[in-house]
Design a protein around this motif. Structure first.
Motif, PDB file in Angstrom:
ATOM      1  N   THR A  90     -17.230  -9.194  -6.202  1.00  0.00           N
ATOM      2  CA  THR A  90     -18.085  -9.281  -5.023  1.00  0.00           C
ATOM      3  C   THR A  90     -19.271 -10.205  -5.292  1.00  0.00           C
ATOM      4  OG1 THR A  90     -17.488  -7.090  -4.214  1.00  0.00           O
ATOM      5  CG2 THR A  90     -19.608  -7.976  -3.491  1.00  0.00           C
ATOM      6  N   ALA A  91     -19.423 -11.212  -4.452  1.00  0.00           N
ATOM      7  CA  ALA A  91     -20.479 -12.211  -4.643  1.00  0.00           C
ATOM      8  C   ALA A  91     -20.421 -13.224  -3.511  1.00  0.00           C
ATOM      9  CB  ALA A  91     -20.303 -12.940  -5.969  1.00  0.00           C
ATOM     10  N   VAL A  92     -21.443 -14.038  -3.447  1.00  0.00           N
ATOM     11  CA  VAL A  92     -21.381 -15.241  -2.620  1.00  0.00           C
ATOM     12  C   VAL A  92     -20.783 -16.345  -3.486  1.00  0.00           C
ATOM     13  CG1 VAL A  92     -22.687 -16.968  -1.341  1.00  0.00           C
ATOM     14  CG2 VAL A  92     -23.376 -14.561  -1.250  1.00  0.00           C
ATOM     15  N   TYR A  93     -19.745 -16.965  -2.960  1.00  0.00           N
ATOM     16  CA  TYR A  93     -19.046 -18.014  -3.695  1.00  0.00           C
ATOM     17  C   TYR A  93     -19.464 -19.381  -3.166  1.00  0.00           C
ATOM     18  CZ  TYR A  93     -16.077 -14.667  -6.071  1.00  0.00           C
ATOM     19  OH  TYR A  93     -15.617 -13.655  -6.879  1.00  0.00           O
ATOM     20  N   TYR A  94     -19.785 -20.254  -4.093  1.00  0.00           N
ATOM     21  CA  TYR A  94     -20.248 -21.599  -3.760  1.00  0.00           C
ATOM     22  C   TYR A  94     -19.307 -22.637  -4.344  1.00  0.00           C
ATOM     23  CZ  TYR A  94     -24.752 -19.280  -2.909  1.00  0.00           C
ATOM     24  OH  TYR A  94     -25.748 -18.458  -2.445  1.00  0.00           O
ATOM     25  N   TYR A 111     -23.810 -31.836  -5.749  1.00  0.00           N
ATOM     26  CA  TYR A 111     -23.733 -31.367  -4.360  1.00  0.00           C
ATOM     27  C   TYR A 111     -23.245 -29.926  -4.314  1.00  0.00           C
ATOM     28  CZ  TYR A 111     -23.674 -36.445  -3.903  1.00  0.00           C
ATOM     29  OH  TYR A 111     -23.967 -37.771  -4.010  1.00  0.00           O
ATOM     30  N   TRP A 112     -23.778 -29.185  -3.347  1.00  0.00           N
ATOM     31  CA  TRP A 112     -23.448 -27.772  -3.197  1.00  0.00           C
ATOM     32  C   TRP A 112     -23.174 -27.433  -1.740  1.00  0.00           C
ATOM     33  CZ3 TRP A 112     -22.979 -24.196  -7.096  1.00  0.00           C
ATOM     34  CH2 TRP A 112     -23.345 -24.631  -8.374  1.00  0.00           C
ATOM     35  N   GLY A 113     -22.231 -26.511  -1.556  1.00  0.00           N
ATOM     36  CA  GLY A 113     -21.985 -25.961  -0.237  1.00  0.00           C
ATOM     37  C   GLY A 113     -22.896 -24.779   0.019  1.00  0.00           C
ATOM     38  N   GLN A 114     -22.756 -24.184   1.191  1.00  0.00           N
ATOM     39  CA  GLN A 114     -23.672 -23.135   1.618  1.00  0.00           C
ATOM     40  C   GLN A 114     -23.261 -21.750   1.141  1.00  0.00           C
ATOM     41  OE1 GLN A 114     -21.107 -23.984   3.268  1.00  0.00           O
ATOM     42  NE2 GLN A 114     -20.384 -22.194   4.388  1.00  0.00           N
ATOM     43  N   GLY A 115     -22.064 -21.592   0.640  1.00  0.00           N
ATOM     44  CA  GLY A 115     -21.620 -20.304   0.147  1.00  0.00           C
ATOM     45  C   GLY A 115     -20.844 -19.502   1.176  1.00  0.00           C
ATOM     46  N   THR A 116     -19.923 -18.699   0.689  1.00  0.00           N
ATOM     47  CA  THR A 116     -19.164 -17.784   1.526  1.00  0.00           C
ATOM     48  C   THR A 116     -19.080 -16.441   0.809  1.00  0.00           C
ATOM     49  OG1 THR A 116     -17.085 -17.493   2.765  1.00  0.00           O
ATOM     50  CG2 THR A 116     -16.920 -18.541   0.605  1.00  0.00           C
ATOM     51  N   LEU A 117     -19.308 -15.365   1.553  1.00  0.00           N
ATOM     52  CA  LEU A 117     -19.423 -14.043   0.956  1.00  0.00           C
ATOM     53  C   LEU A 117     -18.048 -13.392   0.792  1.00  0.00           C
ATOM     54  CD1 LEU A 117     -21.124 -11.612   0.003  1.00  0.00           C
ATOM     55  CD2 LEU A 117     -21.263 -10.912   2.419  1.00  0.00           C
ATOM     56  N   VAL A 118     -17.806 -12.918  -0.415  1.00  0.00           N
ATOM     57  CA  VAL A 118     -16.600 -12.148  -0.713  1.00  0.00           C
ATOM     58  C   VAL A 118     -17.035 -10.740  -1.107  1.00  0.00           C
ATOM     59  CG1 VAL A 118     -14.662 -11.880  -2.284  1.00  0.00           C
ATOM     60  CG2 VAL A 118     -15.272 -14.159  -1.432  1.00  0.00           C
ATOM     61  N   THR A 119     -16.500  -9.762  -0.406  1.00  0.00           N
ATOM     62  CA  THR A 119     -16.811  -8.365  -0.693  1.00  0.00           C
ATOM     63  C   THR A 119     -15.515  -7.635  -0.999  1.00  0.00           C
ATOM     64  OG1 THR A 119     -18.704  -8.435   0.818  1.00  0.00           O
ATOM     65  CG2 THR A 119     -17.907  -6.264   0.131  1.00  0.00           C
ATOM     66  N   VAL A 120     -15.458  -7.027  -2.170  1.00  0.00           N
ATOM     67  CA  VAL A 120     -14.259  -6.299  -2.589  1.00  0.00           C
ATOM     68  C   VAL A 120     -14.609  -4.822  -2.660  1.00  0.00           C
ATOM     69  CG1 VAL A 120     -12.449  -6.090  -4.311  1.00  0.00           C
ATOM     70  CG2 VAL A 120     -13.560  -8.308  -3.924  1.00  0.00           C
ATOM     71  N   SER A 121     -13.938  -4.035  -1.863  1.00  0.00           N
ATOM     72  CA  SER A 121     -14.200  -2.595  -1.838  1.00  0.00           C
ATOM     73  C   SER A 121     -13.259  -1.874  -2.799  1.00  0.00           C
ATOM     74  CB  SER A 121     -14.031  -2.056  -0.422  1.00  0.00           C
ATOM     75  OG  SER A 121     -12.692  -2.225   0.006  1.00  0.00           O
ATOM     76  N   SER A 122     -13.765  -0.784  -3.342  1.00  0.00           N
ATOM     77  CA  SER A 122     -12.952  -0.018  -4.311  1.00  0.00           C
ATOM     78  C   SER A 122     -12.123   1.032  -3.627  1.00  0.00           C
ATOM     79  CB  SER A 122     -13.870   0.619  -5.341  1.00  0.00           C
ATOM     80  OG  SER A 122     -14.817   1.453  -4.706  1.00  0.00           O
TER      81      SER A 122
END
Length: 122
Positions: A90-94, A111-122
């Motif tokens: 779980t993190a913001v991926y860039y 150069y960097w992108g804005q990030g996309t959030l990945v959330t992994v539930s247990s």
């Protein structure tokens, strides 16, 4: 160069997601591309990288065997296939482009992108 990351979301542990990072500009095919992630309260960390021609890849130990980086230079896009996801993923991926040195070092990328959030539930 502008980078647009997408594909994040909520997934259960053991599931899969594929992140995409679309780049603008005509020099994409010359860039080393990388993926990094940042979890809440933690520093940004290296995940994976691929050199311009796709012949060499590099992965963090924590994702080896589960994540795969790939690229389509004709589409100016780099991907991160993430399988067997764990809550600790779980993190913001860039996505990042144009490494000028060690591919695992964030500050080496131009150069960097804005990030996309990945959330992994247990």
């Amino acid at each position: 160069v502008q980078l647009q990351a997408s594909g994040g979301g909520l997934v259960q542990a053991g599931g899969s997601l594929r992140l995409s990072c679309a780049a603008s500009g005509r020099r994409f095919s010359t860039y080393t591309m990388g993926w990094f992630r940042q979890a809440p309260g933690k520093e940004r960390e290296f995940v994976a990288a691929m050199i311009w021609d796709g012949r060499s890849t590099n992965y963090a130990d924590s994702v080896k065997g589960r994540f795969t980086i790939s690229r389509d230079n004709a589409k100016n896009t780099v991907y991160l296939q993430m399988n067997n996801l764990k809550p600790e993923d779980t993190a913001v991926y860039y996505c990042a482009a144009d490494s000028r040195g060690e591919v695992v070092v964030a500050r080496k990328y131009s150069y960097w992108g804005q990030g996309t959030l990945v959330t992994v539930s247990s």
